[in-house]
Design a protein around this motif. Sequence first.
Motif, short mmCIF file in Angstrom:
data_model
loop_
_atom_site.label_atom_id
_atom_site.label_comp_id
_atom_site.label_asym_id
_atom_site.label_seq_id
_atom_site.Cartn_x
_atom_site.Cartn_y
_atom_site.Cartn_z
N LEU A 11 35.03 40.50 7.38
CA LEU A 11 34.46 39.16 7.29
C LEU A 11 33.57 38.89 8.50
O LEU A 11 34.00 39.04 9.64
N PRO A 12 32.31 38.50 8.29
CA PRO A 12 31.42 38.25 9.44
C PRO A 12 31.89 37.04 10.26
O PRO A 12 32.53 36.13 9.72
N LEU A 13 31.57 37.04 11.53
CA LEU A 13 32.00 35.96 12.42
C LEU A 13 31.35 34.63 12.06
O LEU A 13 31.82 33.57 12.50
N ASP A 73 43.99 28.62 16.30
CA ASP A 73 43.53 29.08 17.62
C ASP A 73 43.28 30.58 17.62
O ASP A 73 42.35 31.06 18.28
N TYR A 74 44.09 31.32 16.90
CA TYR A 74 43.94 32.78 16.83
C TYR A 74 42.59 33.15 16.21
O TYR A 74 41.89 34.04 16.70
N LEU A 75 42.20 32.44 15.13
CA LEU A 75 40.92 32.71 14.49
C LEU A 75 39.76 32.41 15.44
O LEU A 75 38.78 33.17 15.50
N VAL A 76 39.87 31.32 16.19
CA VAL A 76 38.82 30.98 17.15
C VAL A 76 38.71 32.05 18.23
O VAL A 76 37.61 32.47 18.62
N GLU A 77 39.85 32.54 18.71
CA GLU A 77 39.85 33.60 19.71
C GLU A 77 39.18 34.87 19.19
O GLU A 77 38.56 35.62 19.95
#
Length: 284
Positions: free
Chosen positions: A149-151, A165-169
Amino acid sequence: MIAAGLYRLLTPWQALRRMGGAASPVRVILAILVLASSGQAFADERESITYAVYPYPPIATKMGEHRGGYATEIMTEALRRANLQVNVIDLPGNRALSYVGEETGIFIAGTKTPEAFDKHPITWPFCFETVTHALIVQAKKGYTSFIDLPLTARIGAFLSYTLRDYLVEKGYTDLHLVKSNDQLADLLMMDRIDAWASFDSAARFILEEKGMDLGAVRSLPIKKFSFCAVTSNKTDPALLDRVRAAYQSMVADGSRAAIRARYERYLGPDTPPDPSTWPQRPHF
């Protein structure tokens, strides 16, 4: 009898004031919810405890005044076996851990993650399920794993989603947060988001309820976590031992397995967490 019942009715409010000082709006609201659910206190001599839920089917469901779901069934039965009078109340999902960390006498069910441990003074008396956090995508997009999955992807999630928060990191910053998890299935199929962050089991349940084609989506696993009973780390250790023993009795007599069987088509294979890991701090 009346005096004993009145004492038990007042106990939740007294617990909320235990930390001293003026009652905050959060505590006032919580006290009203707890006291409103304590109507049986005059008739029941058992110690009262509060189990707080927020809708996240099939883990927790609400139809009218009836609250059910896999975690709700497990938790209320374990607390009942611990000889506790269980008062079930509704709490907003995005505030549930804060409520539990601030006050004693309240239990919820939740994912055991390092973020939860770091941010809230909580503990996990027992864990009863292994859940898969995943990104749900349209199958036609061709993604086969989380790292595909692209950022720049637009990711939709429930307001209280554990791994936000994990996804943002990881670099995913275009997050679209909604109040209800079932909204995200529609947003995904309308191409208004590229991925839907959810428990894999919750996504399957919602897609089935909406009559959507399960073959039209693909689940990209992110992480597996233990799903556990959660309460304040200030809770009396003797009470925690009682609740833990009560759950273990459910495992021993097959009650846990019987409850889980009703939700197995959503939950998938049964891989219960190792009891030796229950009291320990979680790690990725």
